[in-house]
Scaffold this motif. Structure first.
Motif, PDB file in Angstrom:
ATOM      1  N   GLY A   1       9.577   1.222  -2.484  1.00  0.00           N
ATOM      2  CA  GLY A   1       8.742   0.067  -2.189  1.00  0.00           C
ATOM      3  C   GLY A   1       7.385   0.475  -1.636  1.00  0.00           C
ATOM      4  N   LEU A   2       7.388   1.465  -0.767  1.00  0.00           N
ATOM      5  CA  LEU A   2       6.126   1.984  -0.240  1.00  0.00           C
ATOM      6  C   LEU A   2       5.236   2.492  -1.373  1.00  0.00           C
ATOM      7  CD1 LEU A   2       7.298   4.046   2.883  1.00  0.00           C
ATOM      8  CD2 LEU A   2       5.887   1.995   2.917  1.00  0.00           C
ATOM      9  N   TRP A   3       5.833   3.218  -2.291  1.00  0.00           N
ATOM     10  CA  TRP A   3       5.086   3.789  -3.411  1.00  0.00           C
ATOM     11  C   TRP A   3       4.498   2.690  -4.294  1.00  0.00           C
ATOM     12  CZ3 TRP A   3       6.324   4.025  -8.813  1.00  0.00           C
ATOM     13  CH2 TRP A   3       5.497   4.891  -9.537  1.00  0.00           C
ATOM     14  N   ILE A   4       5.310   1.658  -4.571  1.00  0.00           N
ATOM     15  CA  ILE A   4       4.839   0.552  -5.403  1.00  0.00           C
ATOM     16  C   ILE A   4       3.653  -0.154  -4.749  1.00  0.00           C
ATOM     17  CG2 ILE A   4       5.427  -1.733  -6.297  1.00  0.00           C
ATOM     18  CD1 ILE A   4       8.285  -0.715  -6.689  1.00  0.00           C
ATOM     19  N   VAL A   5       3.808  -0.481  -3.462  1.00  0.00           N
ATOM     20  CA  VAL A   5       2.761  -1.231  -2.765  1.00  0.00           C
ATOM     21  C   VAL A   5       1.491  -0.400  -2.617  1.00  0.00           C
ATOM     22  CG1 VAL A   5       2.136  -2.318  -0.575  1.00  0.00           C
ATOM     23  CG2 VAL A   5       4.397  -2.717  -1.567  1.00  0.00           C
ATOM     24  N   ALA A   6       1.646   0.888  -2.313  1.00  0.00           N
ATOM     25  CA  ALA A   6       0.475   1.738  -2.086  1.00  0.00           C
ATOM     26  C   ALA A   6      -0.259   2.080  -3.376  1.00  0.00           C
ATOM     27  CB  ALA A   6       0.904   3.021  -1.374  1.00  0.00           C
ATOM     28  N   ILE A   7       0.484   2.316  -4.454  1.00  0.00           N
ATOM     29  CA  ILE A   7      -0.126   2.818  -5.686  1.00  0.00           C
ATOM     30  C   ILE A   7      -0.389   1.709  -6.705  1.00  0.00           C
ATOM     31  CG2 ILE A   7       0.113   4.422  -7.607  1.00  0.00           C
ATOM     32  CD1 ILE A   7      -0.226   5.740  -4.838  1.00  0.00           C
ATOM     33  N   HIS A   8       0.559   0.826  -6.900  1.00  0.00           N
ATOM     34  CA  HIS A   8       0.465  -0.136  -7.999  1.00  0.00           C
ATOM     35  C   HIS A   8      -0.093  -1.506  -7.593  1.00  0.00           C
ATOM     36  CE1 HIS A   8       2.414   2.445 -10.926  1.00  0.00           C
ATOM     37  NE2 HIS A   8       3.341   2.742 -10.016  1.00  0.00           N
ATOM     38  N   PHE A   9       0.215  -1.966  -6.369  1.00  0.00           N
ATOM     39  CA  PHE A   9      -0.214  -3.302  -5.959  1.00  0.00           C
ATOM     40  C   PHE A   9      -1.721  -3.526  -6.091  1.00  0.00           C
ATOM     41  CE2 PHE A   9       2.787  -6.210  -3.477  1.00  0.00           C
ATOM     42  CZ  PHE A   9       3.810  -5.993  -4.389  1.00  0.00           C
ATOM     43  N   PRO A  10      -2.565  -2.556  -5.696  1.00  0.00           N
ATOM     44  CA  PRO A  10      -4.009  -2.811  -5.785  1.00  0.00           C
ATOM     45  C   PRO A  10      -4.490  -3.132  -7.198  1.00  0.00           C
ATOM     46  CG  PRO A  10      -3.569  -0.917  -4.384  1.00  0.00           C
ATOM     47  CD  PRO A  10      -2.280  -1.259  -5.052  1.00  0.00           C
ATOM     48  N   ARG A  11      -3.746  -2.722  -8.225  1.00  0.00           N
ATOM     49  CA  ARG A  11      -4.161  -2.955  -9.614  1.00  0.00           C
ATOM     50  C   ARG A  11      -3.440  -4.140 -10.254  1.00  0.00           C
ATOM     51  NH1 ARG A  11      -3.336   2.773  -9.716  1.00  0.00           N
ATOM     52  NH2 ARG A  11      -1.476   2.484 -11.003  1.00  0.00           N
ATOM     53  N   MET A  12      -2.559  -4.805  -9.505  1.00  0.00           N
ATOM     54  CA  MET A  12      -1.769  -5.909 -10.049  1.00  0.00           C
ATOM     55  C   MET A  12      -2.388  -7.256  -9.719  1.00  0.00           C
ATOM     56  SD  MET A  12       2.186  -4.904  -9.164  1.00  0.00           S
ATOM     57  CE  MET A  12       3.008  -3.485  -9.860  1.00  0.00           C
ATOM     58  N   SER A  13      -2.138  -8.229 -10.591  1.00  0.00           N
ATOM     59  CA  SER A  13      -2.490  -9.608 -10.283  1.00  0.00           C
ATOM     60  C   SER A  13      -1.533 -10.131  -9.209  1.00  0.00           C
ATOM     61  CB  SER A  13      -2.374 -10.480 -11.536  1.00  0.00           C
ATOM     62  OG  SER A  13      -1.014 -10.565 -11.955  1.00  0.00           O
TER      63      SER A  13
ATOM     64  N   ALA B   1       5.509  -4.991   5.446  1.00  0.00           N
ATOM     65  CA  ALA B   1       5.242  -6.375   5.839  1.00  0.00           C
ATOM     66  C   ALA B   1       3.745  -6.628   5.948  1.00  0.00           C
ATOM     67  CB  ALA B   1       5.932  -6.681   7.166  1.00  0.00           C
ATOM     68  N   THR B   2       3.024  -5.668   6.512  1.00  0.00           N
ATOM     69  CA  THR B   2       1.577  -5.812   6.653  1.00  0.00           C
ATOM     70  C   THR B   2       0.898  -5.913   5.293  1.00  0.00           C
ATOM     71  OG1 THR B   2       1.614  -4.557   8.732  1.00  0.00           O
ATOM     72  CG2 THR B   2      -0.507  -4.758   7.600  1.00  0.00           C
ATOM     73  N   ARG B   3       1.269  -5.043   4.370  1.00  0.00           N
ATOM     74  CA  ARG B   3       0.642  -5.027   3.052  1.00  0.00           C
ATOM     75  C   ARG B   3       1.019  -6.249   2.214  1.00  0.00           C
ATOM     76  NH1 ARG B   3      -1.673  -0.046   1.644  1.00  0.00           N
ATOM     77  NH2 ARG B   3      -2.426  -1.252  -0.160  1.00  0.00           N
ATOM     78  N   LEU B   4       2.132  -6.905   2.558  1.00  0.00           N
ATOM     79  CA  LEU B   4       2.568  -8.083   1.821  1.00  0.00           C
ATOM     80  C   LEU B   4       2.040  -9.380   2.421  1.00  0.00           C
ATOM     81  CD1 LEU B   4       6.248  -7.061   0.982  1.00  0.00           C
ATOM     82  CD2 LEU B   4       4.285  -7.116  -0.572  1.00  0.00           C
ATOM     83  N   GLY B   5       1.086  -9.257   3.357  1.00  0.00           N
ATOM     84  CA  GLY B   5       0.399 -10.443   3.862  1.00  0.00           C
ATOM     85  C   GLY B   5       1.030 -11.109   5.059  1.00  0.00           C
ATOM     86  N   THR B   6       1.937 -10.431   5.750  1.00  0.00           N
ATOM     87  CA  THR B   6       2.566 -11.006   6.937  1.00  0.00           C
ATOM     88  C   THR B   6       1.535 -11.253   8.030  1.00  0.00           C
ATOM     89  OG1 THR B   6       4.651  -9.895   6.451  1.00  0.00           O
ATOM     90  CG2 THR B   6       4.319 -10.628   8.718  1.00  0.00           C
ATOM     91  N   VAL B   7       1.662 -12.390   8.701  1.00  0.00           N
ATOM     92  CA  VAL B   7       0.829 -12.706   9.860  1.00  0.00           C
ATOM     93  C   VAL B   7       1.652 -12.404  11.108  1.00  0.00           C
ATOM     94  CG1 VAL B   7      -0.381 -14.514  11.125  1.00  0.00           C
ATOM     95  CG2 VAL B   7      -0.414 -14.508   8.621  1.00  0.00           C
ATOM     96  N   PHE B   8       1.172 -11.516  11.941  1.00  0.00           N
ATOM     97  CA  PHE B   8       1.907 -11.131  13.151  1.00  0.00           C
ATOM     98  C   PHE B   8       1.397 -11.917  14.351  1.00  0.00           C
ATOM     99  CE2 PHE B   8       2.096  -7.422  10.346  1.00  0.00           C
ATOM    100  CZ  PHE B   8       3.472  -7.237  10.283  1.00  0.00           C
TER     101      PHE B   8
END
Length: 285
Positions: A17-29, A104-111
């Motif tokens: 999950g870390l790898w997906i969010v760090a590498i792929h998320f920035p290029r995804m819709s 959680a931070t990268r997925l938009g969580t509000v703390f």
């Protein structure tokens, strides 16, 4: 040995999950990010021995809604994300949890630091802006976790975000069931239990079914206390309904519920004796 192997698989899945969010998320819709989050969350549930059953899903709101529900465990977040990926409002300490906090931070969580009045106001304003822009946010208004057997009082403060945004409130309710058809407290993350202890208890408890009941949307209102009271009543009613269905003292209804699996999208409805419609993706036998 079985628990150790399950924990290893979960650890590898978190790293993935870390790898997906760090590498792929920035290029995804955003739509693709939501799909990926849902698929990843479904797999996490499977690795933890949890399957998801969604009830009344046809009432789900897709945009601009404050989702509120009871809070039992850390795994609630992944249950909800497996149903529909939704940014959360979470206690500030989650930000510092290994791996989970970063995700959680990268997925938009509000703390939020609940003990700080100024921080609560900041959180409310941020939520209102995102809700007004059409986002969906999720908050647990009990303010803490419970064993899930009863519903705690709701704190009304964060309902002000829905008032300010003029948006609907979507009540949901969670209940966990063991392999014997009884409500279980195994996933509960309460008291002095550590995250590691909670995970061990869940993995050792055997197969668990997570029931998620989607309540009818509550219309926008001008008073946060009224919204909070209506939401509490709706969640309490959903909890009582689901508890009646898993109680060993009662005959289980012959209703069809939705079991969500990754990659499935077929919809079907079944109306049971109490008039509730349960949206299903695959019949539960």
């Amino acid at each position: 040995m079985r628990t150790t192997l399950a924990k290893l698989r979960l650890g590898l899945h978190l790293l993935h999950g870390l790898w997906i969010v760090a590498i792929h998320f920035p290029r995804m819709s955003q739509a693709r990010q939501r799909d990926m989050t849902r698929t990843w969350s479904l797999k996490l549930l499977r690795l933890a021995g949890v399957r998801l059953v969604v009830h009344h899903d046809e009432t789900r709101l897709e945009h601009g809604a404050l989702v509120v529900g009871n809070h039992i465990s850390w795994i609630d977040i992944y249950v909800i994300n497996a149903w529909r990926p939704t940014p959360f409002v979470s206690k500030a300490e989650v930000r510092h949890w290994p791996i989970v906090g970063w995700l959680a931070t990268r997925l938009g969580t509000v703390f939020i630091e609940r003990e700080k009045r100024r921080d609560a106001k900041r959180t409310m304003h941020e939520m209102a802006e995102r809700l007004a822009a059409g986002e969906t946010m999720c908050v647990f208004p009990e303010g803490t976790t419970s064993d899930g057997l009863a519903l705690l009082p709701f704190h009304a403060n964060l309902f002000q975000s829905a008032v300010s945004a003029g948006c609907h409130v979507q009540p949901i309710c969670l209940l966990y069931e063991d392999a014997q058809g009884r409500q279980t407290t195994a996933p509960a993350y309460i008291g002095d239990t550590s995250l590691a202890e909670s995970l061990d208890t869940l993995l050792r408890s055997g197969p668990v079914t997570a029931h998620l009941y989607v309540g009818a949307p509550i219309e926008p209102a001008a008073d946060r206390r009224s919204l909070s009271a209506q939401a509490h009543e709706a969640v309490a009613a959903s909890l009582a309904l689901m508890q009646s269905r898993v109680s060993p003292a009662l005959e289980r209804p012959n209703a069809v519920a939705g079991v969500i699996e990754a990659g499935e999208s077929q919809q079907a409805d079944d109306r049971d004796g109490d008039g509730a419609i349960e949206g299903s993706l695959r019949p539960r036998h």
